[in-house]
Enzyme design. Structure first.
Site, PDB file in Angstrom:
ATOM      1  N   GLY A 244       0.825  -1.199   0.000  1.00  0.00           N
ATOM      2  CA  GLY A 244       0.000   0.000   0.000  1.00  0.00           C
ATOM      3  C   GLY A 244       0.856   1.243   0.000  1.00  0.00           C
TER       4      GLY A 244
ATOM      5  N   SER B  80      -4.222   1.531  -3.332  1.00  0.00           N
ATOM      6  CA  SER B  80      -4.199   2.769  -2.552  1.00  0.00           C
ATOM      7  C   SER B  80      -5.086   2.653  -1.325  1.00  0.00           C
ATOM      8  CB  SER B  80      -4.660   3.942  -3.418  1.00  0.00           C
ATOM      9  OG  SER B  80      -5.988   3.728  -3.886  1.00  0.00           O
TER      10      SER B  80
ATOM     11  N   HIS C   3     -11.562  13.977   4.061  1.00  0.00           N
ATOM     12  CA  HIS C   3     -10.547  13.425   4.958  1.00  0.00           C
ATOM     13  C   HIS C   3     -10.174  14.445   6.027  1.00  0.00           C
ATOM     14  CE1 HIS C   3     -10.001  10.544   1.621  1.00  0.00           C
ATOM     15  NE2 HIS C   3      -9.519   9.736   2.552  1.00  0.00           N
TER      16      HIS C   3
ATOM     17  N   LYS D 171      -4.330  15.511   5.850  1.00  0.00           N
ATOM     18  CA  LYS D 171      -4.110  14.872   4.545  1.00  0.00           C
ATOM     19  C   LYS D 171      -3.858  15.947   3.500  1.00  0.00           C
ATOM     20  CE  LYS D 171      -5.987  11.403   1.368  1.00  0.00           C
ATOM     21  NZ  LYS D 171      -4.768  10.567   1.428  1.00  0.00           N
TER      22      LYS D 171
ATOM     23  N   GLY E   3      -5.940   9.214  -3.252  1.00  0.00           N
ATOM     24  CA  GLY E   3      -5.639   8.092  -4.134  1.00  0.00           C
ATOM     25  C   GLY E   3      -6.839   7.193  -4.346  1.00  0.00           C
TER      26      GLY E   3
END
Length: 239
Positions: A94, A119, A150, A154, A160
């Site tokens: 990941g 992702s 989010h 972030k 992604g």
């Protein structure tokens, strides 16, 4: 009947995902065995709760493993991929931000080993990916919008996962548009909306706990065991 535990190497063991993987795998000692935990720097302790730790520079000396789970940085990706190919071990990764040449190396490695790069390892998102593709195929000409939310820390936008869902929409023939929201401590929320004349469909996934990503990666590792070489998606492993 006794089952031999799946031997796992955790690459990026000092990170948030690595720590979650170590904790969750320890809950299933009958089926999962961490044989090596790899960190970027030399570990302060060589063995923690029965798990041997290695620095990234010591990776070639890691014990035998069946599958490596990688949540690290792009600069540590190449040695791990090479080791998996050399050992004939599966890879679950990941790690984000890998280069185009690293993606090409992944494709080449898939001729020798089973691997999955994603992702997002949420099983719910894997199902959403399939639903989005099917909806796009069925709703030709409808508008497609993807809204992702989010936490404020972030930085990348769209996420992604939003781009992965957008790729699913494109495979179905839609042209997605994106919007991003950064607020509070939202773990992750993705809305894919298809809008026609007088009606719309909303497909939503909400993550409330980051452990879902570690659980999904452990699920993927189990599912890779015994599979033929190839590049798999998480949704492939659900079938």
């Amino acid at each position: 009947m006794n089952q031999t535990p799946l031997r796992l190497l955790i690459h990026g063991a000092s990170g948030r995902m690595g720590q979650a993987l170590l904790r969750l795998a320890a809950e299933h000692p009958e089926s999962l065995q961490i044989v090596a935990a790899v960190t970027g720097r030399a570990p302060a302790q060589r063995v923690v709760d029965g798990v041997p730790f290695f620095a990234a520079s010591e990776l070639p000396g890691a014990p035998a493993f069946d599958v490596a789970i990688d949540f690290s940085l792009p600069e540590g990706f190449d040695p791990l991929l090479a080791l998996c190919v050399e050992r004939g071990a599966g890879l679950v990764s990941g790690t984000t931000g890998i280069s185009s040449s690293q993606r090409q190396a992944l494709e080449a490695a898939a001729a020798s080993i089973p691997l999955v790069w994603a992702s997002n390892f949420s099983l719910g998102v894997a199902v959403l990916d399939e639903l989005v593709e099917r909806a796009a195929q069925a709703l030709a000409g409808w508008d497609c919008d993807i809204v992702e939310s989010h936490h404020t820390q972030k930085k990348d936008a769209p996420s992604g996962t939003a781009l992965t869902l957008g790729a699913a929409a494109q495979r179905g023939g839609a042209e997605p548009h994106y919007a991003s929201l950064r607020a509070g401590d939202i773990v992750g929320e993705h809305l894919v909306q298809f809008t026609g004349l007088g009606e719309r469909i909303e497909l939503v996934h909400r993550a409330t706990n980051r452990d879902i990503f570690a659980r999904g990666a452990l699920f993927a590792a189990r599912q890779l065991q015994g599979r033929a070489p190839g590049s798999y998606r998480v949704r492939d492993l659900l079938q």
